[in-house]
Design an enzyme around this catalytic site. Structure first.
Site, PDB file in Angstrom:
ATOM      1  N   HIS A   1       9.666  48.756  -1.945  1.00  0.00           N
ATOM      2  CA  HIS A   1      10.095  49.715  -0.935  1.00  0.00           C
ATOM      3  C   HIS A   1       9.017  49.985   0.117  1.00  0.00           C
ATOM      4  O   HIS A   1       9.286  50.625   1.137  1.00  0.00           O
ATOM      5  CB  HIS A   1      10.517  51.031  -1.604  1.00  0.00           C
ATOM      6  N   ARG A   2       7.807  49.520  -0.121  1.00  0.00           N
ATOM      7  CA  ARG A   2       6.779  49.626   0.919  1.00  0.00           C
ATOM      8  C   ARG A   2       7.088  48.682   2.074  1.00  0.00           C
ATOM      9  O   ARG A   2       6.748  48.946   3.227  1.00  0.00           O
ATOM     10  CB  ARG A   2       5.394  49.278   0.352  1.00  0.00           C
TER      11      ARG A   2
END
Length: 450
Positions: free
Chosen positions: A421-422
């Site tokens: 999700h980064r």
């Protein structure tokens, strides 16, 4: 004169390796570059070639031992010490500095002997041994072969554990047909011969895995954490606690893909190419990554950068007897469907044999895991460290499904996408998953993509 061969750096930066088996025994004559041992690193089983020619004087470790890089593995010497090939200068310098020798550079050509008469005598002896061995191989393997008194037969090639196993059963190795690599007699060969002649297992035969031991109450078994299992565990923990994982699911009607696979299987011009759902999914992933670059990227924390790859090195998670490994298909995006299918077939065959080279398990940019082969519908795959996404393929199931406004039996599959999700927002992950699904729903759409 004696020569020590130390466990070399196998090019992976790993501090040690487990000795799986010896391919030679003390007293054996070894040729230059002959494979002398199998060692297991955290990534693969590797055969070690001998950098020397000569007589095996001492084996410093037993099968199952964990040997540190730079530790003496085997010593050559004895009667054949003067014929031992010289070590490369680089190796001698490395040993003088107590540095770790590298496998690359071993196996230099042996020096030319100044003793032609000795070479001639050795050649005659080799010829005699070859002749005797040929007689043995020509004889029925259950027969008792009388050895000529003038020249003893060459010792059958096997490992020390196999020799002991055969000795415990009272079996002469000379009567056994070898099926191992380069004429090596394996434990399975001994067991097959024992079954054929009606011998049972040795009452005090040691277990195959010497490193496995029973617990104090004999109701548990303890296995040391090493090899692939150890490195896989470390990588998964590092991944789980470094990259914030998100998993999203999508169930897809892949009836048209199944029809395509069936038609390609029936095509005689494609005989020999195993084009299955996995190959079509791999092609769909490569196409979808071209339009969703964030899934084909890496988070470089040290440099403070996001690295986007303009190629696809596709990792394929493979469950083997040694544990989970992820060999890589380089530049998978440049391959045709047939080429991908062939690459997947070759990758699987090598993985099952345990011979996947370490270099083949690095450099991946995105991975696929297929838990559908175990009958599982969906899962939450963990990212391979350094990658932004991994796609899980569920089992293909026949279900009632809405199609063209009616309910019909269709082939469906659930896709499970985990992403970092980064690097990837939920919208980007969803778009990628839908792009893969569209190709699987209508494989003809791949003709419209690039």
């Amino acid at each position: 004169m004696s020569q020590d061969f130390r466990l070399p750096d196998l090019g992976e930066g790993l501090p040690d390796a487990e000795l799986v088996s010896w391919l030679v025994a003390e007293g054996d004559e070894v040729a230059l570059n002959q494979n002398i041992a199998e060692v297991e690193t955290a990534k693969a089983v590797i055969e070690l070639p001998s950098p020397f020619a000569g007589t095996v004087q001492k084996l410093h470790h037993a099968a199952g031992d964990v040997v540190e890089v730079g530790e003496v593995l085997i010593t050559f010497g004895g009667a054949g010490a003067e014929d031992v090939a010289p070590r490369p200068a680089a190796q001698e310098a490395a040993e003088d500095e107590k540095a770790t020798p590298n496998l690359v550079g071993y196996g230099a050509a042996p020096r030319k002997s100044a003793r032609p008469q000795r070479r001639a005598r050795a050649a005659r002896a080799d010829d005699a041994r070859s002749a005797d061995t040929a007689v043995l191989e020509a004889a029925p393997h259950d027969a008792i072969v009388e050895q000529p008194l003038e020249q003893p037969l060459e010792r059958p090639r096997s490992t020390p554990p196999v020799r002991k196993f055969a000795k415990d059963l009272g079996i002469d190795l000379a009567l056994i047909e070898a099926t191992g690599v380069k004429g090596l007699i394996t434990r399975a060969d001994v067991e097959a011969y024992a079954a054929r002649v009606g011998l049972g297992a040795a009452p005090d035969a040691a277990p195959a895995a010497a490193s496995v031991r029973p617990g104090p109450d004999e109701r548990v078994t303890r296995r040391p954490i090493r090899g692939v299992r150890k490195v896989t565990a470390e990588a998964m923990v590092r991944s789980a606690f470094t990259a914030p994982h998100v998993t999203t699911f999508h169930t897809v009607d892949i009836t048209e893909t199944m029809r395509l696979v069936a038609s390609l299987k029936a095509d005689r011009s494609l005989e020999g190419h195993r084009i299955g759902v996995m190959a079509v999914a791999a092609k769909a992933v490569c196409l979808a990554l071209g339009h969703n670059v964030s899934l084909n990227a890496k988070w470089d924390a040290e440099a403070g950068e996001i690295v986007e790859h303009h190629y696809v090195n596709l990792g394929i998670a493979a469950a083997t007897d040694r544990g989970l490994i992820v060999p890589v298909i380089p530049d998978a995006d440049a391959m045709t469907l047939v080429e991908l299918a062939d690459a997947l077939r070759d990758l699987a065959q090598v993985a099952r044999s345990g011979k996947t080279p370490p270099a083949a398990m690095t450099g991946g940019t995105f991975s696929i895991t297929n838990f559908g082969v175990f009958g599982v519908e969906a899962g939450t795959p963990i990212l391979n460290p350094g990658e932004a996404g991994i796609l899980g393929l569920g089992s293909v199931q026949r279900r009632p499904w809405e199609h063209d406004g009616e309910i019909a039996l269709r082939d469906v599959m659930t896709l499970s996408l985990s992403f970092d999700h980064r690097l990837v927002d939920g919208a980007e992950g969803s778009r990628f998953l839908v792009d893969v699904a569209r190709v699987l729903e209508q494989p003809g759409r791949a003709m419209l993509l690039r």
